[in-house]
Scaffold this active site. Structure first.
Site, mmCIF file in Angstrom:
data_model
loop_
_atom_site.group_PDB
_atom_site.id
_atom_site.type_symbol
_atom_site.label_atom_id
_atom_site.label_comp_id
_atom_site.label_asym_id
_atom_site.label_seq_id
_atom_site.Cartn_x
_atom_site.Cartn_y
_atom_site.Cartn_z
ATOM 1 N N GLU A 25 0.827 -1.213 0.000
ATOM 2 C CA GLU A 25 0.000 0.000 0.000
ATOM 3 C C GLU A 25 0.859 1.259 0.000
ATOM 4 O O GLU A 25 1.572 1.538 0.963
ATOM 5 C CB GLU A 25 -0.939 0.000 1.216
ATOM 6 C CG GLU A 25 -1.912 -1.155 1.233
ATOM 7 C CD GLU A 25 -2.870 -1.131 0.059
ATOM 8 O OE1 GLU A 25 -3.343 -0.035 -0.328
ATOM 9 O OE2 GLU A 25 -3.139 -2.219 -0.490
ATOM 10 N N GLU A 66 -5.038 3.654 8.762
ATOM 11 C CA GLU A 66 -4.635 3.202 7.421
ATOM 12 C C GLU A 66 -4.733 1.684 7.303
ATOM 13 O O GLU A 66 -5.159 1.161 6.259
ATOM 14 C CB GLU A 66 -3.216 3.680 7.109
ATOM 15 C CG GLU A 66 -2.801 3.474 5.679
ATOM 16 C CD GLU A 66 -3.638 4.245 4.668
ATOM 17 O OE1 GLU A 66 -4.200 3.601 3.760
ATOM 18 O OE2 GLU A 66 -3.736 5.481 4.774
ATOM 19 N N ASP A 93 -15.491 4.894 1.374
ATOM 20 C CA ASP A 93 -15.323 6.329 1.598
ATOM 21 C C ASP A 93 -15.216 6.651 3.087
ATOM 22 O O ASP A 93 -14.419 7.508 3.495
ATOM 23 C CB ASP A 93 -16.480 7.115 0.980
ATOM 24 C CG ASP A 93 -16.449 7.119 -0.547
ATOM 25 O OD1 ASP A 93 -15.444 6.670 -1.127
ATOM 26 O OD2 ASP A 93 -17.444 7.567 -1.153
#
Length: 128
Positions: A25, A66, A93
């Site tokens: 990521e 995260e 979202d």
């Protein structure tokens, strides 16, 4: 009956999740780099113990958010396939929003902790 996992298994699985996120990521890598910069700046400025606590709290919050965002995205992508359901978009979202909120919180903490010593340093060096 399911085999009970040991504490070692639990921690190994958790560490595997952190490693996998760190290796795949981009945003997590950015957060880790910023974390290193904050820790280095804190050491160079010799921030007080309470400020270290605030910085560590902010870092932990952002990294945790995260990791959770990555988990939500992976789970949603697994279940919805190619077509994004409106509830899947809402979940993704919201998870991204949690990262944003924690990053803003961390930035405010960074300003509170680092602004005074950096301003003093700039005055000492005649920059202000």
């Amino acid at each position: 009956m399911d085999k009970r996992r040991t504490w070692g298994d639990v921690f190994r699985n958790a560490w595997d999740g952190v490693r996998a996120t760190a290796s795949t990521e981009r945003n997590f890598k950015v957060h880790l780099a910023l974390c290193a910069a904050v820790l280095l700046l804190g050491a160079l400025l010799r921030v007080p113990r309470l400020d270290w606590g605030l910085l560590c709290l902010a870092i932990g919050l952002v990294l945790s958010a995260e990791l959770m965002n990555t988990a939500v995205e992976a789970a949603v992508n697994l279940t919805v396939g190619e077509r994004l359901h409106p509830l899947a978009k809402k979940a993704k979202d919201a998870a991204a929003g949690a990262v944003l909120a924690s990053a803003v919180f961390a930035a405010v903490i960074g300003l509170i902790v680092f602004a005074p010593p950096l301003l003093r340093l700039a005055q000492d060096w005649g920059w202000l």
